[in-house]
Scaffold this motif. Structure first.
Motif, short mmCIF file in Angstrom:
data_model
loop_
_atom_site.label_atom_id
_atom_site.label_comp_id
_atom_site.label_asym_id
_atom_site.label_seq_id
_atom_site.Cartn_x
_atom_site.Cartn_y
_atom_site.Cartn_z
N VAL A 1 37.93 40.21 45.90
CA VAL A 1 37.42 41.58 45.99
C VAL A 1 36.35 41.71 47.06
O VAL A 1 35.73 42.77 47.19
N HIS A 2 36.13 40.66 47.84
CA HIS A 2 35.11 40.73 48.89
C HIS A 2 35.63 41.57 50.05
O HIS A 2 36.81 41.50 50.40
N GLU B 1 42.58 32.38 37.19
CA GLU B 1 41.23 32.90 37.38
C GLU B 1 41.13 34.39 37.06
O GLU B 1 40.08 34.86 36.61
N LEU B 2 42.19 35.15 37.30
CA LEU B 2 42.12 36.60 37.21
C LEU B 2 42.83 37.17 35.99
O LEU B 2 43.05 38.39 35.92
N THR B 3 43.19 36.36 35.05
CA THR B 3 43.81 36.87 33.82
C THR B 3 42.84 37.81 33.11
O THR B 3 41.69 37.46 32.83
N GLY B 4 43.32 39.02 32.84
CA GLY B 4 42.46 40.02 32.22
C GLY B 4 41.58 40.77 33.19
O GLY B 4 40.83 41.67 32.78
N MET B 5 41.65 40.42 34.46
CA MET B 5 40.79 41.07 35.47
C MET B 5 41.59 41.86 36.51
O MET B 5 41.02 42.44 37.43
N TRP B 6 42.92 41.89 36.38
CA TRP B 6 43.73 42.56 37.38
C TRP B 6 43.45 44.06 37.45
O TRP B 6 43.56 44.67 38.53
N THR B 7 43.06 44.67 36.33
CA THR B 7 42.74 46.10 36.35
C THR B 7 41.53 46.37 37.22
O THR B 7 41.53 47.30 38.06
N GLN B 8 40.47 45.56 37.04
CA GLN B 8 39.28 45.73 37.88
C GLN B 8 39.58 45.45 39.35
O GLN B 8 39.05 46.12 40.23
N VAL B 9 40.44 44.46 39.59
CA VAL B 9 40.80 44.16 40.97
C VAL B 9 41.56 45.33 41.60
O VAL B 9 41.29 45.74 42.73
N ALA B 10 42.52 45.89 40.86
CA ALA B 10 43.33 46.98 41.40
C ALA B 10 42.52 48.25 41.61
O ALA B 10 42.87 49.07 42.45
N LEU B 11 41.43 48.43 40.87
CA LEU B 11 40.62 49.63 41.02
C LEU B 11 39.67 49.56 42.21
O LEU B 11 39.10 50.58 42.61
N GLU C 1 38.43 48.91 46.21
CA GLU C 1 38.96 49.26 47.53
C GLU C 1 39.67 48.09 48.17
O GLU C 1 40.76 48.24 48.73
N THR C 2 39.07 46.91 48.12
CA THR C 2 39.67 45.73 48.73
C THR C 2 40.67 45.07 47.81
O THR C 2 41.72 44.58 48.25
N GLY C 3 40.39 45.07 46.49
CA GLY C 3 41.29 44.44 45.56
C GLY C 3 42.64 45.13 45.49
O GLY C 3 43.68 44.48 45.30
N SER C 4 42.65 46.46 45.66
CA SER C 4 43.93 47.16 45.61
C SER C 4 44.84 46.73 46.76
O SER C 4 46.07 46.66 46.59
N LEU C 5 44.27 46.41 47.91
CA LEU C 5 45.08 45.91 49.02
C LEU C 5 45.68 44.55 48.70
O LEU C 5 46.83 44.27 49.02
N VAL C 6 44.89 43.70 48.04
CA VAL C 6 45.39 42.37 47.67
C VAL C 6 46.52 42.49 46.65
O VAL C 6 47.54 41.79 46.75
N VAL C 7 46.37 43.37 45.67
CA VAL C 7 47.41 43.55 44.65
C VAL C 7 48.70 44.04 45.29
O VAL C 7 49.80 43.53 44.98
N VAL D 1 49.03 45.59 35.19
CA VAL D 1 48.90 46.89 35.86
C VAL D 1 49.63 47.98 35.08
O VAL D 1 49.11 49.08 34.89
N ILE D 2 50.84 47.68 34.59
CA ILE D 2 51.60 48.69 33.84
C ILE D 2 50.90 49.00 32.51
O ILE D 2 50.87 50.15 32.07
#
Length: 554
Positions: free
Chosen positions: A289-290, A319-329, A331-337, A356-357
């Protein structure tokens, strides 16, 4: 007896002369001992007066040219004296007001400056020490005996140095980039790497390798390091890659270093590439998310591996289990997803898709998360897209009036077939018994939703347009009084006028007939807010105004 009078000069601290009248003793009168000039080399006696005078009994002193002078004219601030070994003091210049006679000419090793007036440009006080440093520039090699030099204060003629046969001190040019952020120096070396000889390229990259890390995090130096991966020898590329190893995390999170890491991932051997990846995997949650490191992750998912690639997604999912929602929300994490959706195999991206679903309602309303849902609708597998569509249709009314979720509805209408549009219209036309006003009217009056209704009126099938127009006519009064609803009402009334004569190309006098209903939504930029009002006037004074509106719509 009256003393003779003459002019005498008075030495001032600023080097100027003030002339005053002084008395001259008669010729037969001896000069008192205290007024006699001391012999050359005698100790200097301090006179407490602020100004000192010199009797010019023999007339003004001759003016000597710099070539004729055998001593330096005292420079500004020349009153500073150095203590000699025998305890006597001597002036810093070869002449003092009290002594009146010059000292012997200074030796070649003297620190005297060039001959000049105390305030001249040649004075030592106005000559910076940097003038003594020089830079070597020659037309052969840096160590050639025919080398020429250029002072640091002089501008460098980069146009001349770009000639293929011209060499220079490459280390000095690199120093200018590191220490002064010199953009021109960086551009010059990049051009030299393109057009220079093999020997020049080797020498330049060697100079760059000595300060590789400093250049990687430099605003202009990072571009130079990237060019080294293109023009360097395998050994030199490996040397620069070694400077990256151990610093992957700091470089990936640097505004300029992240570009170097991305370039290195394209150019280095897979063994070095694997080591760099493992360094990045140490801090997955922080770097994904950086704002800078996210671009390195995107490059990582796009890489092609000849051998077995490292299990990147296994580390990421753990590492990101349970954190994909925060990543997708983010600005940078949405690009990675979205990058994961495009470039990873099914088994690697499945945990991300499922989360995500499950949280689609939250993600679709996010400023950056809505792009993840749009990507899933347009490019996801049919099974995943249908699961997302079911949730979106169920919340169609709320999403259509949301600032960001309305973009998801727009993508649904554009990318899906007529059956999906039918489902959407059925949902927003379904009223409740306790409230006759259906959601479609609320959407048409909303700042974000009215564009969706306009899109349907322009691009849907005839049966779908008729359904929407029939519902809007029932609430024409309230829609005309709405800033956004008036646009939809104006389109419906125009559609009715065109249908009344059976041809979309015609229209009643004074109407805006001739504009196709199937035009794009962008044509609505010229529609006035009170557009329907013009159709109630048919006298000659308003025909021109209606015609201007028509041209804006064309």
């Amino acid at each position: 007896m009256t003393d003779d009078v003459q002019l005498s000069s008075q030495y001032t601290p600023l080097g100027g002369s003030i002339w005053r009248r002084t008395s001259i003793p008669p010729a037969n009168q001896s000069i008192p001992p205290q007024q006699q000039q001391p012999p050359i080399g005698a100790p200097y006696k301090q006179i407490p007066a602020l100004t000192r005078s010199i009797s010019l009994s023999l007339g003004p002193a001759p003016v000597l040219s710099p070539a004729e002078a055998k001593w330096s004219v005292p420079a500004f601030g020349g009153h500073k004296r150095n203590q000699s070994s025998n305890g006597s003091t001597s002036g810093s210049s070869g002449w003092s007001p009290e002594r009146g006679t010059p000292d012997p000419a200074p030796s070649s090793g003297s620190s005297y400056g060039a001959v000049g007036t105390p305030l001249s440009a040649h004075s030592r006080e106005f000559t910076p020490a940097i003038h003594s440093q020089q830079m070597q520039i020659n037309s052969a090699t840096p160590s050639s005996s025919t080398a020429t030099y250029m002072a640091l204060t002089e501008p460098i003629n980069y146009r001349h140095l770009l000639e293929r046969s011209v060499n220079c001190n490459w280390e000095y040019i690199v120093d200018k980039i590191v220490n002064n952020n010199d953009q021109q120096a960086s551009i010059f070396l990049q051009q030299k790497l393109k057009i220079g000889s093999a020997e020049q390229k080797f020498s330049i990259i060697e100079a760059i390798s000595e300060q590789a890390y400093q250049l990687m995090v430099n605003r202009f130096g990072n571009f130079l390091v990237q060019r080294c991966f293109e023009h360097g020898t395998p050994e030199q590329i490996e040397g620069i890659a070694n400077a990256i190893k151990g610093n992957v995390l700091s470089l990936a999170m640097d505004a300029f270093g992240c570009h170097v890491v991305q370039k290195a991932l394209d150019c280095v051997d897979e063994s070095i590439k694997s080591e760099m990846v493992m360094e990045l995997l140490r801090r997955v949650a922080d770097t994904v998310v950086h704002r800078y490191a996210c671009h390195v992750w995107q490059k990582l998912f796009e890489l092609r591996w000849d051998d077995t690639p490292p299990a990147i997604m296994s580390y990421v999912n753990r590492e990101l289990t349970g954190m994909w929602t925060q990543v997708a929300l983010g600005e940078t994490g949405s690009l990675v997803v979205q990058n994961i959706f495009e470039n990873c195999v099914e088994e690697d991206k499945r945990p991300c898709i499922e989360e995500v679903i499950e949280n689609l309602d939250v993600i679709a309303r996010g400023q950056w998360g809505n792009w993840v849902i749009q990507h899933m609708i347009e490019h996801g597998s049919p099974e995943d897209a249908n699961r997302a569509l079911d949730i979106i249709i169920y919340n169609a009314a709320a999403y259509s009036m949301d600032q960001f979720a309305s973009k998801v509805i727009e993508k649904l209408l554009k990318c899906s077939g007529a059956d999906v549009v039918d489902r959407y219209l059925a949902r927003i036309c379904d009223g409740r018994p306790e409230r006759p006003r259906i959601p479609l009217i609320d959407i048409a009056s909303d700042a974000h939703g009215n564009y969706l209704i306009q899109y349907v009126l322009h691009n849907a099938t005839k049966s779908q347009r008729d359904l929407v127009a029939a519902q809007i006519r029932k609430h024409m009064v309230s829609l005309r009084g709405s800033k956004w609803g008036s646009k939809c009402a104006w389109i419906v009334e125009r559609y009715r006028n065109q249908s009344a004569i059976g041809s979309p190309a015609g229209g009643p006098p004074g109407s805006t007939g001739g504009v196709s209903i199937a035009g794009s939504a962008g044509q609505l930029s010229g529609v006035p807010v009170t557009g329907p009002h013009h159709h109630h006037h048919h006298h000659g004074g308003h025909h021109h105004k209606d015609r201007r509106t028509q041209y804006n719509l064309m």
